[in-house]
Design a protein around this motif. Structure first.
Motif, PDB file in Angstrom:
ATOM      1  N   ASP A 296      -4.746  -7.779   7.423  1.00 23.84           N
ATOM      2  CA  ASP A 296      -4.919  -7.235   8.767  1.00 23.84           C
ATOM      3  C   ASP A 296      -4.872  -8.329   9.828  1.00 23.84           C
ATOM      4  OD1 ASP A 296      -5.193  -4.861   7.458  1.00 23.84           O
ATOM      5  OD2 ASP A 296      -7.221  -4.431   8.137  1.00 23.84           O
ATOM      6  N   GLN A 297      -5.487  -9.448   9.537  1.00 22.56           N
ATOM      7  CA  GLN A 297      -5.495 -10.551  10.494  1.00 22.56           C
ATOM      8  C   GLN A 297      -4.086 -11.107  10.691  1.00 22.56           C
ATOM      9  OE1 GLN A 297      -8.253 -13.722   9.656  1.00 22.56           O
ATOM     10  NE2 GLN A 297      -7.392 -15.069  11.208  1.00 22.56           N
ATOM     11  N   ALA A 298      -3.325 -11.244   9.603  1.00 22.54           N
ATOM     12  CA  ALA A 298      -1.962 -11.761   9.705  1.00 22.54           C
ATOM     13  C   ALA A 298      -1.089 -10.845  10.552  1.00 22.54           C
ATOM     14  CB  ALA A 298      -1.364 -11.917   8.314  1.00 22.54           C
ATOM     15  N   ALA A 299      -1.187  -9.542  10.322  1.00 25.57           N
ATOM     16  CA  ALA A 299      -0.383  -8.583  11.083  1.00 25.57           C
ATOM     17  C   ALA A 299      -0.753  -8.603  12.558  1.00 25.57           C
ATOM     18  CB  ALA A 299      -0.563  -7.186  10.510  1.00 25.57           C
ATOM     19  N   LEU A 300      -2.045  -8.721  12.857  1.00 24.22           N
ATOM     20  CA  LEU A 300      -2.503  -8.755  14.238  1.00 24.22           C
ATOM     21  C   LEU A 300      -2.089 -10.054  14.925  1.00 24.22           C
ATOM     22  CD1 LEU A 300      -4.105  -7.432  16.518  1.00 24.22           C
ATOM     23  CD2 LEU A 300      -6.166  -8.511  15.582  1.00 24.22           C
ATOM     24  N   GLU A 301      -2.278 -11.191  14.257  1.00 26.77           N
ATOM     25  CA  GLU A 301      -1.873 -12.471  14.840  1.00 26.77           C
ATOM     26  C   GLU A 301      -0.371 -12.484  15.142  1.00 26.77           C
ATOM     27  OE1 GLU A 301      -2.904 -15.934  12.627  1.00 26.77           O
ATOM     28  OE2 GLU A 301      -5.057 -15.505  12.659  1.00 26.77           O
ATOM     29  N   ALA A 302       0.417 -11.934  14.226  1.00 24.85           N
ATOM     30  CA  ALA A 302       1.867 -11.948  14.395  1.00 24.85           C
ATOM     31  C   ALA A 302       2.285 -11.201  15.662  1.00 24.85           C
ATOM     32  CB  ALA A 302       2.536 -11.343  13.168  1.00 24.85           C
ATOM     33  N   ILE A 303       1.784  -9.996  15.835  1.00 28.51           N
ATOM     34  CA  ILE A 303       2.202  -9.218  16.999  1.00 28.51           C
ATOM     35  C   ILE A 303       1.656  -9.821  18.292  1.00 28.51           C
ATOM     36  CG2 ILE A 303       0.335  -7.499  16.901  1.00 28.51           C
ATOM     37  CD1 ILE A 303       2.469  -5.423  17.743  1.00 28.51           C
ATOM     38  N   ASN A 304       0.441 -10.344  18.254  1.00 27.35           N
ATOM     39  CA  ASN A 304      -0.136 -10.938  19.461  1.00 27.35           C
ATOM     40  C   ASN A 304       0.639 -12.176  19.893  1.00 27.35           C
ATOM     41  OD1 ASN A 304      -2.104  -9.013  19.695  1.00 27.35           O
ATOM     42  ND2 ASN A 304      -3.728 -10.232  18.752  1.00 27.35           N
ATOM     43  N   THR A 305       1.062 -12.980  18.936  1.00 25.60           N
ATOM     44  CA  THR A 305       1.817 -14.199  19.265  1.00 25.60           C
ATOM     45  C   THR A 305       3.182 -13.868  19.847  1.00 25.60           C
ATOM     46  OG1 THR A 305       0.690 -15.484  17.564  1.00 25.60           O
ATOM     47  CG2 THR A 305       2.813 -16.321  18.318  1.00 25.60           C
ATOM     48  N   ILE A 306       3.894 -12.951  19.204  1.00 24.30           N
ATOM     49  CA  ILE A 306       5.272 -12.658  19.636  1.00 24.30           C
ATOM     50  C   ILE A 306       5.303 -11.817  20.895  1.00 24.30           C
ATOM     51  CG2 ILE A 306       7.460 -11.636  18.936  1.00 24.30           C
ATOM     52  CD1 ILE A 306       6.663 -14.283  17.530  1.00 24.30           C
TER      53      ILE A 306
ATOM     54  N   ASP B 286       0.871  -1.172   0.000  1.00 26.65           N
ATOM     55  CA  ASP B 286       0.000   0.000   0.000  1.00 26.65           C
ATOM     56  C   ASP B 286       0.910   1.225   0.000  1.00 26.65           C
ATOM     57  OD1 ASP B 286      -2.182   1.673   0.179  1.00 26.65           O
ATOM     58  OD2 ASP B 286      -2.948   0.842   2.044  1.00 26.65           O
ATOM     59  N   LYS B 287       0.328   2.401  -0.038  1.00 26.18           N
ATOM     60  CA  LYS B 287       1.125   3.596   0.169  1.00 26.18           C
ATOM     61  C   LYS B 287       1.806   3.464   1.529  1.00 26.18           C
ATOM     62  CE  LYS B 287      -1.756   6.646  -2.637  1.00 26.18           C
ATOM     63  NZ  LYS B 287      -2.618   7.862  -2.653  1.00 26.18           N
ATOM     64  N   LEU B 288       3.083   3.807   1.573  1.00 22.36           N
ATOM     65  CA  LEU B 288       3.852   3.554   2.787  1.00 22.36           C
ATOM     66  C   LEU B 288       3.233   4.240   4.002  1.00 22.36           C
ATOM     67  CD1 LEU B 288       7.534   3.759   1.465  1.00 22.36           C
ATOM     68  CD2 LEU B 288       6.154   1.724   1.910  1.00 22.36           C
ATOM     69  N   GLU B 289       2.685   5.438   3.797  1.00 20.80           N
ATOM     70  CA  GLU B 289       2.093   6.142   4.937  1.00 20.80           C
ATOM     71  C   GLU B 289       0.872   5.391   5.487  1.00 20.80           C
ATOM     72  OE1 GLU B 289       1.106   8.643   1.169  1.00 20.80           O
ATOM     73  OE2 GLU B 289       2.781   7.423   1.935  1.00 20.80           O
ATOM     74  N   ASN B 290       0.098   4.742   4.597  1.00 20.34           N
ATOM     75  CA  ASN B 290      -1.049   3.955   5.059  1.00 20.34           C
ATOM     76  C   ASN B 290      -0.599   2.746   5.872  1.00 20.34           C
ATOM     77  OD1 ASN B 290      -2.676   5.726   3.665  1.00 20.34           O
ATOM     78  ND2 ASN B 290      -3.032   4.359   1.927  1.00 20.34           N
ATOM     79  N   SER B 291       0.422   2.055   5.376  1.00 23.01           N
ATOM     80  CA  SER B 291       0.941   0.885   6.085  1.00 23.01           C
ATOM     81  C   SER B 291       1.535   1.275   7.426  1.00 23.01           C
ATOM     82  CB  SER B 291       1.991   0.182   5.227  1.00 23.01           C
ATOM     83  OG  SER B 291       1.420  -0.331   4.041  1.00 23.01           O
ATOM     84  N   MET B 292       2.211   2.410   7.454  1.00 23.48           N
ATOM     85  CA  MET B 292       2.791   2.871   8.711  1.00 23.48           C
ATOM     86  C   MET B 292       1.713   3.150   9.752  1.00 23.48           C
ATOM     87  SD  MET B 292       5.871   5.346   7.321  1.00 23.48           S
ATOM     88  CE  MET B 292       6.440   5.810   8.966  1.00 23.48           C
ATOM     89  N   MET B 293       0.652   3.800   9.338  1.00 25.74           N
ATOM     90  CA  MET B 293      -0.421   4.105  10.274  1.00 25.74           C
ATOM     91  C   MET B 293      -1.088   2.827  10.791  1.00 25.74           C
ATOM     92  SD  MET B 293      -0.322   7.333  10.667  1.00 25.74           S
ATOM     93  CE  MET B 293      -1.813   7.525  11.644  1.00 25.74           C
ATOM     94  N   LYS B 294      -1.287   1.849   9.915  1.00 28.00           N
ATOM     95  CA  LYS B 294      -1.861   0.571  10.342  1.00 28.00           C
ATOM     96  C   LYS B 294      -0.956  -0.114  11.356  1.00 28.00           C
ATOM     97  CE  LYS B 294      -4.844  -1.139   6.613  1.00 28.00           C
ATOM     98  NZ  LYS B 294      -5.045  -2.270   5.676  1.00 28.00           N
ATOM     99  N   ALA B 295       0.345  -0.152  11.058  1.00 27.97           N
ATOM    100  CA  ALA B 295       1.291  -0.806  11.960  1.00 27.97           C
ATOM    101  C   ALA B 295       1.299  -0.132  13.325  1.00 27.97           C
ATOM    102  CB  ALA B 295       2.691  -0.784  11.345  1.00 27.97           C
ATOM    103  N   ALA B 296       1.240   1.190  13.328  1.00 28.16           N
ATOM    104  CA  ALA B 296       1.223   1.923  14.597  1.00 28.16           C
ATOM    105  C   ALA B 296      -0.040   1.589  15.391  1.00 28.16           C
ATOM    106  CB  ALA B 296       1.312   3.425  14.337  1.00 28.16           C
TER     107      ALA B 296
END
Length: 268
Positions: free
Chosen positions: A254-264, A24-34
């Motif tokens: 979105d689910q993959a990113a959330l599962e990853a951070i929750n697991t680690i 995605d646009k990097l700024e969009n991905s950054m906001m999601k990650a934050a």
């Protein structure tokens, strides 16, 4: 400093060979990650034109996100140029593109990696000499810009040399440069190294950054790797840098990113 978590992302036009959750646009991905709670974002880039530095810096300031790594595999995947190519012009093009991304890394206070960009060894060609020559030029530029290079072991099914941590450590030590470190990736280590935990202990002095994905390149918890054991070994070895999630966007991003951070997070 404690271990921090980053998410690998790429621009919207990146190839599928960029193993990232968000294209995605990097700024969009950054906001999601934050919003998901990540401490940083790793940028998987093809060239420096893909980054609007003022915009990225603005989001970093607003969110507190860091950009710990600029990764370079897309240069190899998209253009075919690399550090061991038989054609000198293509080796030089690989370095030119790499230097551009080094400038981005310098601006953002990031490390930069060399994984697939090193290329492959070709029978009958002095490929390892080409690699060393390219690395010497890259390390000279790293001194000028103040950027640390992280050399990534990559499994045999993708490239044919420096596949495991032992081989990578040997060449790092032979090049003998303070700005050259190692970037292990547990996905590759699961294929190539006899012990993931053992490598983190043995090469603790070289490890500067770590990639996480499960055995199937999905989010941790979706394969068979023992992340509690791996993280325990990392912590016991004294590591206090970034773990970056370089995973496929399955079952959906979105689910993959959330599962990853929750697991680690529960292990660190």
């Amino acid at each position: 400093m404690s271990i921090k978590l980053a998410l690998a992302v790429a621009p919207e036009n990146a190839l599928m060979s960029a193993f990232v959750v968000f294209r995605d646009k990097l700024e969009n991905s950054m906001m999601k990650a934050a919003m998901l709670g990540y401490d940083g974002v790793e940028l998987a880039l093809l060239n420096k034109k893909q980054v609007d530095l003022p915009k990225v810096k603005k989001i970093m300031k607003e969110t507190g996100l860091e950009i710990p790594m600029v990764s370079t595999g897309q240069i190899f995947a998209d253009t075919g140029v690399n550090f061991t190519h038989q054609d000198k012009n293509k080796r030089e093009k690989a370095l030119t593109d790499f230097f551009g991304l080094m400038e981005v890394a310098a601006e953002l206070g990031s490390l930069i990696n060399i994984g697939r960009l090193r290329g492959v060894l070709t029978e009958g060609e002095p490929s390892i000499d080409y690699f060393r020559e390219s690395m010497e030029k890259a390390l000279k530029r790293s001194d000028e810009l103040g950027v640390t290079i992280a050399l990534e072991p990559v499994n045999r099914y993708e490239i044919n040399f420096l596949n495991n941590c032992y081989q990578t450590a040997e060449i790092i030590r032979s090049l003998n440069h303070p700005r050259l470190k190692m970037m292990p990736d547990v996905f590759h280590m699961n294929i190539e190294d006899p012990s993931i935990e053992g490598c983190f202990w043995k090469y603790a002095d070289l490890v500067s950054y770590v990639h996480f994905a499960d055995s199937n390149r999905w989010a941790p918890g979706r394969g068979h790797l023992d992340f509690q054991s791996i993280i325990s070994a990392l912590k016991a070895s004294g590591y206090n840098g970034y773990i970056s999630l370089e995973i496929l966007p399955f079952p959906e991003p979105d689910q993959a990113a959330l599962e990853a951070i929750n697991t680690i997070r529960k292990f660190i």
